[in-house]
Design a protein around this motif. Structure first.
Motif, short mmCIF file in Angstrom:
data_model
loop_
_atom_site.label_atom_id
_atom_site.label_comp_id
_atom_site.label_asym_id
_atom_site.label_seq_id
_atom_site.Cartn_x
_atom_site.Cartn_y
_atom_site.Cartn_z
N LEU A 8 37.26 49.54 45.49
CA LEU A 8 37.89 49.69 44.19
C LEU A 8 37.37 50.97 43.56
CD1 LEU A 8 37.41 46.04 42.87
CD2 LEU A 8 39.37 46.97 44.07
N ARG A 9 38.24 51.65 42.83
CA ARG A 9 37.86 52.92 42.20
C ARG A 9 38.31 52.92 40.75
NH1 ARG A 9 40.95 57.36 41.61
NH2 ARG A 9 42.39 56.60 43.18
N SER A 10 37.41 53.38 39.91
CA SER A 10 37.71 53.53 38.49
C SER A 10 38.26 54.93 38.24
CB SER A 10 36.43 53.32 37.67
OG SER A 10 36.65 53.69 36.34
N HIS A 11 39.30 55.03 37.43
CA HIS A 11 39.90 56.32 37.12
C HIS A 11 38.97 57.22 36.31
CE1 HIS A 11 43.68 55.15 38.82
NE2 HIS A 11 43.72 54.07 38.05
N ASP A 12 38.08 56.60 35.51
CA ASP A 12 37.21 57.39 34.65
C ASP A 12 35.73 57.20 34.99
OD1 ASP A 12 36.91 54.81 33.80
OD2 ASP A 12 37.45 55.19 31.72
N ALA A 13 35.43 56.83 36.24
CA ALA A 13 34.05 56.65 36.74
C ALA A 13 33.29 55.55 36.03
CB ALA A 13 33.29 57.97 36.69
N THR A 14 33.99 54.59 35.46
CA THR A 14 33.36 53.45 34.81
C THR A 14 32.74 52.54 35.87
OG1 THR A 14 35.04 53.50 33.07
CG2 THR A 14 33.78 51.46 33.31
N ALA A 15 31.58 52.01 35.58
CA ALA A 15 30.94 51.05 36.47
C ALA A 15 31.72 49.74 36.45
CB ALA A 15 29.50 50.82 36.04
N PRO A 16 31.74 49.02 37.55
CA PRO A 16 32.45 47.74 37.56
C PRO A 16 31.73 46.70 36.71
CG PRO A 16 31.25 48.03 39.60
CD PRO A 16 31.11 49.30 38.84
N ALA A 19 30.42 40.81 36.34
CA ALA A 19 31.03 39.57 36.82
C ALA A 19 32.15 39.81 37.84
CB ALA A 19 31.57 38.79 35.63
N LEU A 20 32.15 40.97 38.51
CA LEU A 20 33.24 41.29 39.43
C LEU A 20 33.37 40.26 40.55
CD1 LEU A 20 35.48 43.13 40.41
CD2 LEU A 20 33.75 44.55 41.54
N ALA A 21 32.27 39.81 41.13
CA ALA A 21 32.34 38.82 42.21
C ALA A 21 32.99 37.53 41.72
CB ALA A 21 30.95 38.54 42.76
N GLN A 22 32.63 37.09 40.51
CA GLN A 22 33.23 35.86 39.96
C GLN A 22 34.71 36.06 39.66
OE1 GLN A 22 30.37 37.24 38.85
NE2 GLN A 22 28.82 35.70 39.30
N MET A 23 35.08 37.26 39.18
CA MET A 23 36.50 37.54 38.91
C MET A 23 37.32 37.45 40.19
SD MET A 23 36.26 40.81 36.40
CE MET A 23 35.34 40.76 34.89
N LEU A 24 36.79 38.01 41.27
CA LEU A 24 37.50 37.94 42.54
C LEU A 24 37.57 36.51 43.05
CD1 LEU A 24 36.03 41.16 44.09
CD2 LEU A 24 38.45 40.76 43.65
N SER A 25 36.47 35.79 42.93
CA SER A 25 36.43 34.40 43.40
C SER A 25 37.46 33.53 42.71
CB SER A 25 35.04 33.80 43.19
OG SER A 25 34.10 34.44 44.01
N CYS A 26 37.62 33.71 41.40
CA CYS A 26 38.58 32.87 40.67
C CYS A 26 40.02 33.29 40.96
CB CYS A 26 38.28 32.85 39.18
SG CYS A 26 38.74 34.32 38.29
N CYS A 27 40.23 34.47 41.54
CA CYS A 27 41.58 34.92 41.87
C CYS A 27 41.95 34.65 43.33
CB CYS A 27 41.71 36.42 41.59
SG CYS A 27 41.70 36.78 39.83
N ALA A 28 41.07 34.00 44.06
CA ALA A 28 41.31 33.80 45.48
C ALA A 28 42.43 32.79 45.76
CB ALA A 28 40.03 33.36 46.17
N ASP A 74 45.00 40.39 36.64
CA ASP A 74 44.66 39.30 35.73
C ASP A 74 43.49 39.57 34.79
OD1 ASP A 74 46.69 37.99 37.00
OD2 ASP A 74 45.44 36.49 37.98
N HIS A 75 42.60 40.47 35.14
CA HIS A 75 41.39 40.70 34.33
C HIS A 75 41.47 42.07 33.67
CE1 HIS A 75 39.26 37.13 35.72
NE2 HIS A 75 39.79 37.38 36.90
N ARG A 76 41.53 42.05 32.35
CA ARG A 76 41.68 43.33 31.64
C ARG A 76 40.43 44.21 31.74
NH1 ARG A 76 40.74 40.73 25.92
NH2 ARG A 76 41.82 38.95 26.74
N GLU A 77 39.29 43.62 32.10
CA GLU A 77 38.09 44.42 32.33
C GLU A 77 38.25 45.36 33.53
OE1 GLU A 77 36.71 40.30 30.93
OE2 GLU A 77 38.13 41.08 32.37
N LEU A 78 39.22 45.06 34.38
CA LEU A 78 39.47 45.87 35.59
C LEU A 78 40.69 46.76 35.43
CD1 LEU A 78 38.83 43.10 38.27
CD2 LEU A 78 37.26 44.90 37.51
N ALA A 79 41.17 46.92 34.20
CA ALA A 79 42.41 47.68 33.96
C ALA A 79 42.34 49.12 34.46
CB ALA A 79 42.74 47.67 32.48
N GLY A 80 41.18 49.75 34.45
CA GLY A 80 41.07 51.14 34.88
C GLY A 80 40.77 51.30 36.36
#
Length: 122
Positions: A8-16, A19-28, A74-80
């Motif tokens: 995954l890559r951020s357009h503005d070099a933002t750190a992930p 809770a990224l692992a949990q976000m992916l787990s709930c979207c499985a 689904d997760h707006r924290e990952l919008a970028g």
């Protein structure tokens, strides 16, 4: 079980998000996801390891892509963030080492069909 890596890559070099692992787990959903690992790379890039139970590698890679895309939607924290690549990583030289008779720790002996061996790996 298959290990599929997604970058995954951020357009503005933002750190992930933490809770990224949990976000992916709930979207499985029906992906049969067993475990998720997250490894920060550089400048807004992160590699996610998705351990999936699937019938074959193609199904595991498809399930991983769907899971990542769903999380990005689904997760707006990952919008970028965008999904740059997603697939199983192959270890370079693995098959060559299996066939190298001089390699230490050889696990598959070469068979010679002319000597009457029943199994032929080629």
């Amino acid at each position: 079980m298959y290990l599929v890596h997604a970058q995954l890559r951020s357009h503005d070099a933002t750190a992930p998000p933490d809770a990224l692992a949990q976000m992916l787990s709930c979207c499985a959903q029906d992906a049969r996801l067993e475990h998720v690992t997250v490894h920060d790379e550089d400048e807004g890039r992160v590699v996610v390891g998705l351990f999936l139970t699937a019938a074959d590698l193609d199904h595991a890679e498809l399930a991983a892509r769907r899971t990542c895309r769903r999380a990005l939607t689904d997760h707006r924290e990952l919008a970028g963030f965008t999904l740059d690549r997603c697939g199983a990583a192959m270890e370079p030289g693995y098959w060559d080492r299996l066939l190298d008779e001089s390699a230490p720790g050889r696990i598959v002996p070469l068979q010679n069909p002319s000597k009457g061996h029943p199994f032929q790996p080629f």
